[in-house]
Motif scaffolding. Structure first.
Motif, PDB file in Angstrom:
ATOM      1  N   VAL A 103      95.628  60.852  20.338  1.00  0.00           N
ATOM      2  CA  VAL A 103      95.885  59.835  21.358  1.00  0.00           C
ATOM      3  C   VAL A 103      96.799  60.349  22.465  1.00  0.00           C
ATOM      4  N   ASP A 104      97.717  61.237  22.150  1.00  0.00           N
ATOM      5  CA  ASP A 104      98.624  61.753  23.163  1.00  0.00           C
ATOM      6  C   ASP A 104      97.963  62.754  24.090  1.00  0.00           C
ATOM      7  N   GLN A 144      87.959  62.961  24.423  1.00  0.00           N
ATOM      8  CA  GLN A 144      88.695  61.760  24.042  1.00  0.00           C
ATOM      9  C   GLN A 144      88.649  60.754  25.177  1.00  0.00           C
ATOM     10  N   ASP A 145      88.188  59.548  24.872  1.00  0.00           N
ATOM     11  CA  ASP A 145      88.143  58.428  25.804  1.00  0.00           C
ATOM     12  C   ASP A 145      89.059  57.347  25.237  1.00  0.00           C
ATOM     13  N   ASN A 146      90.264  57.262  25.797  1.00  0.00           N
ATOM     14  CA  ASN A 146      91.288  56.355  25.274  1.00  0.00           C
ATOM     15  C   ASN A 146      91.556  56.676  23.810  1.00  0.00           C
ATOM     16  N   GLU A 147      91.331  55.721  22.917  1.00  0.00           N
ATOM     17  CA  GLU A 147      91.630  55.957  21.502  1.00  0.00           C
ATOM     18  C   GLU A 147      90.378  56.286  20.688  1.00  0.00           C
ATOM     19  N   ARG A 148      89.350  56.784  21.340  1.00  0.00           N
ATOM     20  CA  ARG A 148      88.107  57.155  20.667  1.00  0.00           C
ATOM     21  C   ARG A 148      87.814  58.611  20.997  1.00  0.00           C
ATOM     22  N   VAL A 149      87.448  59.393  19.985  1.00  0.00           N
ATOM     23  CA  VAL A 149      87.049  60.783  20.180  1.00  0.00           C
ATOM     24  C   VAL A 149      85.560  60.891  19.878  1.00  0.00           C
TER      25      VAL A 149
END
Length: 135
Positions: free
Chosen positions: A132-133, A98-103
């Motif tokens: 996201v968490d 996960q990179d910020n809000e992208r998986v």
């Protein structure tokens, strides 16, 4: 985009038992990202010239020269146990990062060398337990 051959959606699930720290470290050290020219429309580390399939999703151009970063993402996913239960040789078939809000999903393409290609997932495709968490 190519039509899927699956009759039911793929189940993306994190393994419940990702192994020891030493086991994950050994996998992560050998795993690396190679990408695919079939999903590129600009020259990249995956090969030149690009050869996108007509039905392929094109990769984010901003990642076309970031092989080391993407390999680090892949290794990070392995070290954190963000991979599925299905193994091919010494490596998991699927790894998630996960990179910020992208998986992103890494898919093993060479089990002897630990080589992966990868692609982003839509939020409804994310493995349960990754969100996201958990960045």
């Amino acid at each position: 985009m190519r039509a899927t051959r699956r009759h039911r959606p793929m189940r993306r699930q994190l393994t419940g038992q990702p192994g020891s720290d030493e086991y994950r470290q050994a996998m992560a050290q050998r795993a690396h990202y190679v990408g695919s020219v079939e999903h590129k429309d600009v020259p990249s580390f995956a090969g030149n010239p690009p050869r996108p399939r007509p039905d392929a999703t094109i990769c984010d151009r901003s990642l076309s020269h970031r092989q080391a970063d993407i390999t680090n993402w892949l290794r990070h996913g392995i070290l954190n146990g963000h991979f599925g239960t299905l193994m091919e040789g010494d490596f998991p078939r699927y790894v998630w990062y996960q990179d910020n809000e992208r998986v992103y999903e890494g898919r093993l393409v060479n089990r002897e060398q630990g080589a992966y290609k990868g692609y982003p997932l839509e939020s409804d495709e994310w493995p349960e337990g990754l969100g996201v968490d958990n960045a």
